[in-house]
Write a protein that holds these residues in place. Structure first.
Motif, PDB file in Angstrom:
ATOM      1  N   PRO A 110      -1.842   1.520  -1.970  1.00 42.43           N
ATOM      2  CA  PRO A 110      -1.396   2.583  -1.079  1.00 42.43           C
ATOM      3  C   PRO A 110      -0.774   2.002   0.326  1.00 42.43           C
ATOM      4  O   PRO A 110      -1.190   0.996   0.686  1.00 42.43           O
ATOM      5  CB  PRO A 110      -2.653   3.266  -0.897  1.00 42.43           C
ATOM      6  CG  PRO A 110      -3.483   3.135  -2.231  1.00 42.43           C
ATOM      7  CD  PRO A 110      -3.192   1.612  -2.538  1.00 42.43           C
ATOM      8  N   ARG A 111       0.419   2.581   0.573  1.00 45.77           N
ATOM      9  CA  ARG A 111       1.118   2.229   1.745  1.00 45.77           C
ATOM     10  C   ARG A 111       0.159   2.160   2.993  1.00 45.77           C
ATOM     11  O   ARG A 111       0.322   1.116   3.521  1.00 45.77           O
ATOM     12  CB  ARG A 111       2.194   3.311   1.830  1.00 45.77           C
ATOM     13  CG  ARG A 111       3.120   2.631   3.326  1.00 45.77           C
ATOM     14  CD  ARG A 111       4.307   3.542   3.525  1.00 45.77           C
ATOM     15  NE  ARG A 111       5.346   3.090   4.305  1.00 45.77           N
ATOM     16  CZ  ARG A 111       5.240   3.481   5.496  1.00 45.77           C
ATOM     17  NH1 ARG A 111       4.142   4.004   6.276  1.00 45.77           N
ATOM     18  NH2 ARG A 111       6.071   2.860   6.254  1.00 45.77           N
ATOM     19  N   PRO A 112      -0.571   3.169   3.533  1.00 45.10           N
ATOM     20  CA  PRO A 112      -1.391   2.888   4.752  1.00 45.10           C
ATOM     21  C   PRO A 112      -2.274   1.617   4.673  1.00 45.10           C
ATOM     22  O   PRO A 112      -2.214   1.055   5.522  1.00 45.10           O
ATOM     23  CB  PRO A 112      -2.208   4.157   4.752  1.00 45.10           C
ATOM     24  CG  PRO A 112      -1.499   5.229   3.741  1.00 45.10           C
ATOM     25  CD  PRO A 112      -0.934   4.243   2.593  1.00 45.10           C
ATOM     26  N   ARG A 118       1.118  -1.720  -6.235  1.00 44.67           N
ATOM     27  CA  ARG A 118       0.524  -0.449  -6.255  1.00 44.67           C
ATOM     28  C   ARG A 118      -0.609  -0.135  -5.260  1.00 44.67           C
ATOM     29  O   ARG A 118      -1.191   0.942  -5.383  1.00 44.67           O
ATOM     30  CB  ARG A 118      -0.128  -0.069  -7.680  1.00 44.67           C
ATOM     31  CG  ARG A 118       0.827  -0.131  -8.895  1.00 44.67           C
ATOM     32  CD  ARG A 118       1.784   0.806  -8.793  1.00 44.67           C
ATOM     33  NE  ARG A 118       1.448   2.158  -8.633  1.00 44.67           N
ATOM     34  CZ  ARG A 118       1.234   3.143  -9.796  1.00 44.67           C
ATOM     35  NH1 ARG A 118       1.364   2.610 -10.912  1.00 44.67           N
ATOM     36  NH2 ARG A 118       0.871   4.162  -9.524  1.00 44.67           N
ATOM     37  N   GLU A 140      -5.413   8.427  -2.242  1.00 45.51           N
ATOM     38  CA  GLU A 140      -4.456   7.373  -2.221  1.00 45.51           C
ATOM     39  C   GLU A 140      -4.876   6.594  -3.418  1.00 45.51           C
ATOM     40  O   GLU A 140      -3.814   6.043  -3.985  1.00 45.51           O
ATOM     41  CB  GLU A 140      -4.353   6.719  -0.933  1.00 45.51           C
ATOM     42  CG  GLU A 140      -4.093   7.486   0.274  1.00 45.51           C
ATOM     43  CD  GLU A 140      -2.533   7.560   0.449  1.00 45.51           C
ATOM     44  OE1 GLU A 140      -1.798   6.765  -0.208  1.00 45.51           O
ATOM     45  OE2 GLU A 140      -1.939   8.011   1.632  1.00 45.51           O
ATOM     46  N   CYS A 200      -3.902   8.295   5.809  1.00 47.90           N
ATOM     47  CA  CYS A 200      -3.864   8.624   4.312  1.00 47.90           C
ATOM     48  C   CYS A 200      -3.902  10.010   4.047  1.00 47.90           C
ATOM     49  O   CYS A 200      -4.284  10.838   4.908  1.00 47.90           O
ATOM     50  CB  CYS A 200      -5.352   7.979   3.813  1.00 47.90           C
ATOM     51  SG  CYS A 200      -5.726   6.224   3.938  1.00 47.90           S
ATOM     52  N   HIS A 236      -3.025   3.986  10.795  1.00 47.91           N
ATOM     53  CA  HIS A 236      -2.223   4.284   9.539  1.00 47.91           C
ATOM     54  C   HIS A 236      -2.972   5.583   9.022  1.00 47.91           C
ATOM     55  O   HIS A 236      -4.192   5.602   9.198  1.00 47.91           O
ATOM     56  CB  HIS A 236      -2.181   3.359   8.597  1.00 47.91           C
ATOM     57  CG  HIS A 236      -1.642   2.177   9.038  1.00 47.91           C
ATOM     58  ND1 HIS A 236      -0.171   1.980   8.874  1.00 47.91           N
ATOM     59  CD2 HIS A 236      -1.709   1.037   9.897  1.00 47.91           C
ATOM     60  CE1 HIS A 236       0.286   0.859   9.212  1.00 47.91           C
ATOM     61  NE2 HIS A 236      -0.585   0.387  10.071  1.00 47.91           N
ATOM     62  N   GLU A 254       2.091   4.360  13.566  1.00 47.34           N
ATOM     63  CA  GLU A 254       2.060   3.084  12.617  1.00 47.34           C
ATOM     64  C   GLU A 254       2.273   1.890  13.574  1.00 47.34           C
ATOM     65  O   GLU A 254       1.696   0.693  13.660  1.00 47.34           O
ATOM     66  CB  GLU A 254       2.837   3.028  11.466  1.00 47.34           C
ATOM     67  CG  GLU A 254       2.557   3.945  10.452  1.00 47.34           C
ATOM     68  CD  GLU A 254       3.375   4.157   9.437  1.00 47.34           C
ATOM     69  OE1 GLU A 254       4.394   3.619   9.408  1.00 47.34           O
ATOM     70  OE2 GLU A 254       2.660   4.552   8.061  1.00 47.34           O
ATOM     71  N   ALA A 262      -2.752   5.934  -6.749  1.00 48.09           N
ATOM     72  CA  ALA A 262      -2.228   4.592  -7.101  1.00 48.09           C
ATOM     73  C   ALA A 262      -2.414   4.163  -8.413  1.00 48.09           C
ATOM     74  O   ALA A 262      -1.666   3.369  -9.161  1.00 48.09           O
ATOM     75  CB  ALA A 262      -2.646   3.446  -6.161  1.00 48.09           C
ATOM     76  N   THR A 294      -1.389  -5.943   6.559  1.00 43.24           N
ATOM     77  CA  THR A 294      -0.142  -6.560   6.883  1.00 43.24           C
ATOM     78  C   THR A 294      -0.132  -6.988   8.564  1.00 43.24           C
ATOM     79  O   THR A 294       0.311  -7.817   8.796  1.00 43.24           O
ATOM     80  CB  THR A 294       1.204  -6.163   6.375  1.00 43.24           C
ATOM     81  OG1 THR A 294       1.066  -5.989   4.981  1.00 43.24           O
ATOM     82  CG2 THR A 294       2.222  -6.885   6.947  1.00 43.24           C
ATOM     83  N   GLU A 302      -2.027  -0.991   2.848  1.00 43.46           N
ATOM     84  CA  GLU A 302      -1.086  -2.335   2.722  1.00 43.46           C
ATOM     85  C   GLU A 302      -0.559  -2.578   3.966  1.00 43.46           C
ATOM     86  O   GLU A 302      -0.482  -3.658   4.554  1.00 43.46           O
ATOM     87  CB  GLU A 302       0.034  -2.294   1.773  1.00 43.46           C
ATOM     88  CG  GLU A 302       0.827  -3.339   1.668  1.00 43.46           C
ATOM     89  CD  GLU A 302       1.998  -3.302   0.578  1.00 43.46           C
ATOM     90  OE1 GLU A 302       1.862  -4.119  -0.473  1.00 43.46           O
ATOM     91  OE2 GLU A 302       2.466  -2.157   0.361  1.00 43.46           O
ATOM     92  N   ARG A 303       0.157  -1.663   4.745  1.00 49.62           N
ATOM     93  CA  ARG A 303       0.529  -1.734   6.048  1.00 49.62           C
ATOM     94  C   ARG A 303      -0.549  -1.981   7.156  1.00 49.62           C
ATOM     95  O   ARG A 303      -0.182  -2.908   7.935  1.00 49.62           O
ATOM     96  CB  ARG A 303       1.282  -0.561   6.580  1.00 49.62           C
ATOM     97  CG  ARG A 303       2.550  -0.149   5.965  1.00 49.62           C
ATOM     98  CD  ARG A 303       3.601  -1.179   5.985  1.00 49.62           C
ATOM     99  NE  ARG A 303       3.900  -1.253   7.351  1.00 49.62           N
ATOM    100  CZ  ARG A 303       4.810  -0.311   8.027  1.00 49.62           C
ATOM    101  NH1 ARG A 303       5.445   0.550   7.304  1.00 49.62           N
ATOM    102  NH2 ARG A 303       5.232  -0.476   9.173  1.00 49.62           N
TER     103      ARG A 303
END
Length: 217
Positions: free
Chosen positions: A207-209, A205, A138, A131, A129, A124, A142, A215, A211-212
């Motif tokens: 998914p983290r991968p 909601r 993912e 999944c 990232h 990361e 969510a 960002t 969203e990160r």
């Protein structure tokens, strides 16, 4: 098509090799100064999902100089790193992959001198990232199975999904598995559902991968 999109097409043709590779390489080199970051993703569904999420935030990645480039399969990562990374154009990189393909990404990132730390956080930190198990999984988790089925209804495919679930190979599988399989059964359907699932995600909601990755771009 913006410069980032044209760069992506040229990079794909260059990485593929063949008769048009030299012309594609020349085109990619000419367009590279307008590219801020190259995002390497496994397929077109990942690109659709990332573009949809960016649009939800009022962003146009292509206009920002972000080229989202589908690899056509994770095992092709090495060719694209050779084209876009340190051995080639030396552009800033990011990416998204499935957990089953993480090893391919790690091995080739190390090979081109971008060695991530052993932990997931190491990847990361480089902008890559992972999944679990894949992006569709993912997104379905969510939304929840009921939410994902509402997306299928909104796409006008409730009846085909019901028929699919009745197939002998699917009857005893969890509904989440059925949803993933159904969304990948026809050409183009996977990318269409990736976008639709992202568009239906409730706030908070994502998914983290995914969203990160957005960002960091």
């Amino acid at each position: 098509m913006d410069e980032s999109g044209r760069f992506g097409r040229a990079a794909v043709a260059w990485a593929a090799g063949g008769a048009g590779a030299d012309a594609a390489a020349a085109a990619a080199r000419e367009l590279a100064p307008g590219v801020r970051t190259v995002v390497l993703v496994e397929g077109s569904s990942d690109r659709s999902a990332l573009d949809a999420l960016a649009a939800r935030h009022g962003r146009d990645l292509g206009a920002e100089g972000v080229a989202v480039v589908p690899l056509g399969g994770a095992t092709n990562i090495g060719r694209f790193l050779d084209v876009c990374g340190p051995p080639g154009l030396g552009l800033p990189l990011a990416g998204l992959c499935d957990i089953g393909e993480e090893r391919h990404f790690r091995r080739h990132l190390e090979r081109v001198g971008l060695a991530p730390a052993p932990s997931r956080a190491g990847l990361e930190a480089l902008g890559f990232h992972v999944c679990v198990a894949d992006l569709e999984d993912e997104l379905i988790r969510a939304l929840g199975a009921e939410g994902a089925q509402r997306v299928i209804e909104a796409q006008g495919e409730t009846r085909p999904f019901r028929t699919f679930r009745g197939q002998p190979a699917q009857r005893d599988r969890p509904v989440e598995h059925q949803l993933r399989r159904f969304m990948g059964t026809h050409s183009g359907r996977k990318a269409r559902y990736a976008r639709a699932l992202v568009e239906h995600l409730p706030p908070g909601r994502v998914p983290r991968p995914l969203e990160r990755l957005l960002t960091q771009l």
